[in-house]
Design a protein around this motif. Sequence first.
Motif, PDB file in Angstrom:
ATOM      1  N   ALA A  31     -36.658  15.604   0.979  1.00 64.91           N
ATOM      2  CA  ALA A  31     -35.831  14.395   0.973  1.00 64.91           C
ATOM      3  C   ALA A  31     -36.339  13.485   2.072  1.00 64.91           C
ATOM      4  CB  ALA A  31     -34.366  14.756   1.217  1.00 64.91           C
ATOM      5  N   GLY A  32     -36.373  12.182   1.774  1.00 65.19           N
ATOM      6  CA  GLY A  32     -36.863  11.265   2.794  1.00 65.19           C
ATOM      7  C   GLY A  32     -36.566   9.823   2.463  1.00 65.19           C
ATOM      8  N   SER A  33     -37.059   8.965   3.327  1.00 66.62           N
ATOM      9  CA  SER A  33     -36.848   7.536   3.138  1.00 66.62           C
ATOM     10  C   SER A  33     -37.556   7.029   1.886  1.00 66.62           C
ATOM     11  CB  SER A  33     -37.317   6.765   4.384  1.00 66.62           C
ATOM     12  OG  SER A  33     -38.654   7.069   4.710  1.00 66.62           O
ATOM     13  N   ASP A  36     -34.712   8.020  -1.172  1.00 64.02           N
ATOM     14  CA  ASP A  36     -33.281   7.827  -0.884  1.00 64.02           C
ATOM     15  C   ASP A  36     -32.608   9.096  -0.384  1.00 64.02           C
ATOM     16  OD1 ASP A  36     -32.152   5.356  -0.845  1.00 64.02           O
ATOM     17  OD2 ASP A  36     -31.410   5.405  -2.904  1.00 64.02           O
ATOM     18  N   TRP A  37     -33.371   9.950   0.277  1.00 68.64           N
ATOM     19  CA  TRP A  37     -32.864  11.185   0.881  1.00 68.64           C
ATOM     20  C   TRP A  37     -32.215  12.111  -0.145  1.00 68.64           C
ATOM     21  CZ3 TRP A  37     -34.613  12.441   5.512  1.00 68.64           C
ATOM     22  CH2 TRP A  37     -35.131  11.413   6.308  1.00 68.64           C
ATOM     23  N   ASP A  38     -32.752  12.129  -1.354  1.00 64.93           N
ATOM     24  CA  ASP A  38     -32.224  12.982  -2.421  1.00 64.93           C
ATOM     25  C   ASP A  38     -33.222  14.107  -2.710  1.00 64.93           C
ATOM     26  OD1 ASP A  38     -31.261  14.192  -4.706  1.00 64.93           O
ATOM     27  OD2 ASP A  38     -30.831  12.306  -5.739  1.00 64.93           O
ATOM     28  N   TYR A  66     -38.822  12.221   6.687  1.00 65.41           N
ATOM     29  CA  TYR A  66     -38.468  13.205   5.669  1.00 65.41           C
ATOM     30  C   TYR A  66     -38.025  14.515   6.312  1.00 65.41           C
ATOM     31  CZ  TYR A  66     -42.887  15.617   6.587  1.00 65.41           C
ATOM     32  OH  TYR A  66     -43.907  16.303   7.187  1.00 65.41           O
ATOM     33  N   LYS A  67     -37.402  15.362   5.485  1.00 71.97           N
ATOM     34  CA  LYS A  67     -37.076  16.744   5.834  1.00 71.97           C
ATOM     35  C   LYS A  67     -37.197  17.587   4.578  1.00 71.97           C
ATOM     36  CE  LYS A  67     -34.190  17.076   9.848  1.00 71.97           C
ATOM     37  NZ  LYS A  67     -32.900  17.407  10.420  1.00 71.97           N
ATOM     38  N   TRP A  74     -31.227  21.652   5.744  1.00 72.76           N
ATOM     39  CA  TRP A  74     -32.202  20.609   6.070  1.00 72.76           C
ATOM     40  C   TRP A  74     -33.090  21.103   7.211  1.00 72.76           C
ATOM     41  CZ3 TRP A  74     -32.137  15.575   3.781  1.00 72.76           C
ATOM     42  CH2 TRP A  74     -31.167  15.440   2.777  1.00 72.76           C
ATOM     43  N   ASN A  86     -32.685  11.075  14.399  1.00 71.87           N
ATOM     44  CA  ASN A  86     -31.913  10.451  13.325  1.00 71.87           C
ATOM     45  C   ASN A  86     -30.458  10.234  13.764  1.00 71.87           C
ATOM     46  OD1 ASN A  86     -30.460  12.899  12.897  1.00 71.87           O
ATOM     47  ND2 ASN A  86     -32.020  13.618  11.484  1.00 71.87           N
ATOM     48  N   ASN A  92     -36.127  14.063  12.330  1.00 69.75           N
ATOM     49  CA  ASN A  92     -36.789  13.951  11.035  1.00 69.75           C
ATOM     50  C   ASN A  92     -38.285  13.984  11.270  1.00 69.75           C
ATOM     51  OD1 ASN A  92     -34.318  13.525   9.734  1.00 69.75           O
ATOM     52  ND2 ASN A  92     -34.513  11.294   9.827  1.00 69.75           N
TER      53      ASN A  92
END
Length: 98
Positions: A31-33, A36-38, A66-67, A74, A86, A92
């Motif tokens: 998940a990351g920028s 949309d962190w999904d 991202y993570k 996470w 963050n 992150n």
Amino acid sequence: MVKLSLSEDNQNLHTVELSYQAAPGKSVGVAGSFNDWDPELLPMAYSPETSAYGCTIHLAPGTYEYKFVVDGEWVLDESNPNFAANDFGTLNSVINVG
């Protein structure tokens, strides 16, 4: 782990390979920028050859955070020395593309 290379398309996108070392049978996503962190948008597949989960994405030049999300937890990419604080008081991982 992050690997970057220039894509062969005309959109100035770069190929980014992400991998996470873990035993088989886990649920791993990223998940990351850039999504949309999904984490469900980028599930990672396990490869017995590398004993790691991986995925490939194409990103325009820029800086992205991202993570990994492993079994709902996470997790920072410990193989990447670039990170940023963050809003949750944790860190992150950061990719600089291009």
